[in-house]
Design a protein around this motif. Structure first.
Motif, PDB file in Angstrom:
ATOM      1  N   ALA A 195       0.431  -0.997   0.357  1.00  0.00           N
ATOM      2  CA  ALA A 195      -0.229  -0.195  -0.040  1.00  0.00           C
ATOM      3  C   ALA A 195       1.058   1.280   0.108  1.00  0.00           C
ATOM      4  N   TRP A 196       1.972   1.449   0.173  1.00  0.00           N
ATOM      5  CA  TRP A 196       3.256   2.348   0.389  1.00  0.00           C
ATOM      6  C   TRP A 196       4.034   2.987  -1.255  1.00  0.00           C
ATOM      7  N   ALA A 197       3.150   2.198  -2.292  1.00  0.00           N
ATOM      8  CA  ALA A 197       3.524   2.373  -3.165  1.00  0.00           C
ATOM      9  C   ALA A 197       2.910   3.807  -3.610  1.00  0.00           C
ATOM     10  N   GLU A 198       3.655   5.133  -3.619  1.00  0.00           N
ATOM     11  CA  GLU A 198       2.196   6.267  -4.187  1.00  0.00           C
ATOM     12  C   GLU A 198       1.316   6.463  -4.955  1.00  0.00           C
ATOM     13  N   ASN A 199       2.110   5.737  -6.588  1.00  0.00           N
ATOM     14  CA  ASN A 199       2.195   5.942  -7.543  1.00  0.00           C
ATOM     15  C   ASN A 199       2.027   4.441  -8.418  1.00  0.00           C
ATOM     16  N   GLY A 200       1.939   4.149  -9.939  1.00  0.00           N
ATOM     17  CA  GLY A 200       1.934   3.153 -10.586  1.00  0.00           C
ATOM     18  C   GLY A 200       3.951   3.267 -11.062  1.00  0.00           C
ATOM     19  N   GLY A 201       4.273   4.465 -11.351  1.00  0.00           N
ATOM     20  CA  GLY A 201       5.835   4.219 -11.312  1.00  0.00           C
ATOM     21  C   GLY A 201       6.436   3.293 -10.395  1.00  0.00           C
ATOM     22  N   GLU A 202       6.307   4.030  -8.890  1.00  0.00           N
ATOM     23  CA  GLU A 202       6.740   3.780  -8.182  1.00  0.00           C
ATOM     24  C   GLU A 202       6.748   1.919  -7.641  1.00  0.00           C
ATOM     25  N   SER A 203       5.108   1.504  -8.576  1.00  0.00           N
ATOM     26  CA  SER A 203       5.100   0.095  -8.228  1.00  0.00           C
ATOM     27  C   SER A 203       6.176  -0.512  -9.532  1.00  0.00           C
ATOM     28  N   LEU A 204       6.076   0.069 -10.714  1.00  0.00           N
ATOM     29  CA  LEU A 204       7.071  -0.701 -11.010  1.00  0.00           C
ATOM     30  C   LEU A 204       8.136  -0.482 -11.297  1.00  0.00           C
ATOM     31  N   LEU A 205       8.441   0.223 -10.482  1.00  0.00           N
ATOM     32  CA  LEU A 205      10.340   0.457 -10.173  1.00  0.00           C
ATOM     33  C   LEU A 205      10.409  -0.432  -9.090  1.00  0.00           C
ATOM     34  N   ARG A 206       9.805  -1.231  -8.368  1.00  0.00           N
ATOM     35  CA  ARG A 206       9.405  -2.272  -7.218  1.00  0.00           C
ATOM     36  C   ARG A 206      10.153  -3.230  -8.491  1.00  0.00           C
ATOM     37  N   VAL A 207       9.233  -3.385  -9.119  1.00  0.00           N
ATOM     38  CA  VAL A 207       8.977  -4.717  -9.719  1.00  0.00           C
ATOM     39  C   VAL A 207      10.760  -5.003 -10.415  1.00  0.00           C
ATOM     40  N   VAL A 208      11.201  -3.510 -11.319  1.00  0.00           N
ATOM     41  CA  VAL A 208      11.797  -3.758 -12.196  1.00  0.00           C
ATOM     42  C   VAL A 208      13.029  -4.232 -10.880  1.00  0.00           C
ATOM     43  N   LEU A 209      12.993  -4.061  -9.882  1.00  0.00           N
ATOM     44  CA  LEU A 209      14.762  -3.464  -8.932  1.00  0.00           C
ATOM     45  C   LEU A 209      14.224  -5.084  -8.552  1.00  0.00           C
ATOM     46  N   PHE A 210      12.900  -5.883  -8.208  1.00  0.00           N
ATOM     47  CA  PHE A 210      12.594  -7.020  -7.833  1.00  0.00           C
ATOM     48  C   PHE A 210      13.761  -7.978  -9.047  1.00  0.00           C
ATOM     49  N   GLU A 211      13.743  -7.689 -10.177  1.00  0.00           N
ATOM     50  CA  GLU A 211      13.430  -8.533 -11.131  1.00  0.00           C
ATOM     51  C   GLU A 211      15.544  -8.495 -11.206  1.00  0.00           C
ATOM     52  N   LEU A 212      15.674  -7.427 -10.734  1.00  0.00           N
ATOM     53  CA  LEU A 212      17.638  -7.134 -10.987  1.00  0.00           C
ATOM     54  C   LEU A 212      17.439  -8.041 -10.061  1.00  0.00           C
ATOM     55  N   GLY A 213      17.048  -7.815  -8.995  1.00  0.00           N
ATOM     56  CA  GLY A 213      17.886  -8.628  -8.022  1.00  0.00           C
ATOM     57  C   GLY A 213      18.178  -8.304  -6.444  1.00  0.00           C
ATOM     58  N   LEU A 214      17.463  -7.108  -6.447  1.00  0.00           N
ATOM     59  CA  LEU A 214      17.470  -5.642  -5.262  1.00  0.00           C
ATOM     60  C   LEU A 214      15.684  -6.371  -4.676  1.00  0.00           C
ATOM     61  N   SER A 215      15.674  -7.550  -3.405  1.00  0.00           N
ATOM     62  CA  SER A 215      14.345  -7.665  -3.392  1.00  0.00           C
ATOM     63  C   SER A 215      14.180  -6.931  -2.429  1.00  0.00           C
ATOM     64  N   SER A 216      15.428  -6.509  -1.180  1.00  0.00           N
ATOM     65  CA  SER A 216      14.847  -6.009   0.514  1.00  0.00           C
ATOM     66  C   SER A 216      14.930  -4.430   0.392  1.00  0.00           C
ATOM     67  N   VAL A 217      13.647  -3.544  -0.322  1.00  0.00           N
ATOM     68  CA  VAL A 217      13.594  -3.041  -0.771  1.00  0.00           C
ATOM     69  C   VAL A 217      12.770  -1.676   0.472  1.00  0.00           C
ATOM     70  N   GLU A 218      13.109  -0.754   1.589  1.00  0.00           N
ATOM     71  CA  GLU A 218      11.575  -0.622   2.171  1.00  0.00           C
ATOM     72  C   GLU A 218      11.111   1.010   1.358  1.00  0.00           C
ATOM     73  N   LEU A 219       9.873   1.062   0.211  1.00  0.00           N
ATOM     74  CA  LEU A 219       8.604   2.018   0.795  1.00  0.00           C
ATOM     75  C   LEU A 219       8.643   2.847   1.030  1.00  0.00           C
ATOM     76  N   GLN A 220       8.622   4.285   1.188  1.00  0.00           N
ATOM     77  CA  GLN A 220       8.453   5.477   1.500  1.00  0.00           C
ATOM     78  C   GLN A 220       8.913   5.725   2.676  1.00  0.00           C
ATOM     79  N   LYS A 221      10.058   5.988   2.726  1.00  0.00           N
ATOM     80  CA  LYS A 221      10.958   5.808   3.831  1.00  0.00           C
ATOM     81  C   LYS A 221      11.073   7.168   4.795  1.00  0.00           C
ATOM     82  N   ALA A 222      11.166   7.412   5.826  1.00  0.00           N
ATOM     83  CA  ALA A 222      11.248   8.389   6.447  1.00  0.00           C
ATOM     84  C   ALA A 222      12.567   8.265   7.202  1.00  0.00           C
ATOM     85  N   PHE A 223      13.008   9.845   7.391  1.00  0.00           N
ATOM     86  CA  PHE A 223      14.179   9.440   7.890  1.00  0.00           C
ATOM     87  C   PHE A 223      14.358  11.236   9.366  1.00  0.00           C
ATOM     88  N   GLU A 224      14.895  11.046  10.343  1.00  0.00           N
ATOM     89  CA  GLU A 224      14.710  12.095  11.235  1.00  0.00           C
ATOM     90  C   GLU A 224      16.438  11.609  11.455  1.00  0.00           C
TER      91      GLU A 224
END
Length: 205
Positions: free
Chosen positions: A68-97
């Protein structure tokens, strides 16, 4: 959709549905939100039918991957492409303090590499609603200031910006990531390029 479409299309559809169900008023995190997300995903799962049904296995795989944390279709597709590249451990909309103060939020955080990855859709510079009275130049300047704030955080070593064309041609995304120290198996790159070629030619991926 999730039973009949490609994995990428199913993920984009499921992400959008889950976002509307779980985060209708915008970004939120926490245990309560996570519980809402799990309940929403369970409701969808109950309507998919058995895994043995036509498309059932693919549908469940896409649902398990969905967020639910992909804000748009582009971010969803980016995550799919990263997965296809072998980068499956990702955090979406990560906030930093930093020192108790909010410094920024990135679209995708690759913790293992200290890379904050941003998907820059063209709409950010053209949509009057998103511009909110600002000029495109002001948006770009604000983005630069936000990047510098993020880079002051000890967990972030690089901020990488990508765009839609980098998802159409994953080799471009790989080059951006490599400059930030992200090592990707060349075999994964070749496979992702073939999948993207089928995806954007209109054939089934």
């Amino acid at each position: 959709m999730s039973r009949t479409a490609s994995f990428a299309d199913a993920v984009m559809c499921l992400d959008a549905v889950l976002r509307r169900l779980v985060l209708p008023d915008g970004h939120r995190t926490g245990a309560v939100v996570q519980a809402e997300f799990q309940r929403a995903r369970a409701r969808i799962s109950s309507r998919l039918g058995p895994a043995s049904s036509p498309g059932g296995r693919t549908a469940r795989r896409a649902l398990e991957f969905s967020s639910a944390w992909a804000e748009n279709g582009g971010e969803s597709l980016l995550r799919v492409v990263l997965f296809e590249l072998g980068l499956s451990s990702v955090e979406l909309q990560k906030a930093f303090e930093l020192d108790g103060l909010f410094v920024g939020r990135c679209d995708v955080f690759l913790r293992a590499f200290g890379v904050a990855l941003e998907f820059d859709g063209h709409v950010k510079l053209t949509d009057p609603t998103m511009l909110a009275g600002r000029t495109p130049a002001e948006v770009v300047r604000q983005r630069g200031r936000r990047d510098r704030r993020l880079l002051r955080h000890p967990e972030i070593r690089h901020v990488v910006h990508c765009e839609y064309a980098d998802l159409v041609f994953p080799e471009r995304l790989v080059e951006l990531l490599r400059t930030a120290g992200v090592a990707i198996d060349p075999r994964r790159v070749s496979a992702a390029a073939r999948i993207a070629g089928r995806r954007f030619s209109g054939a089934s991926a």
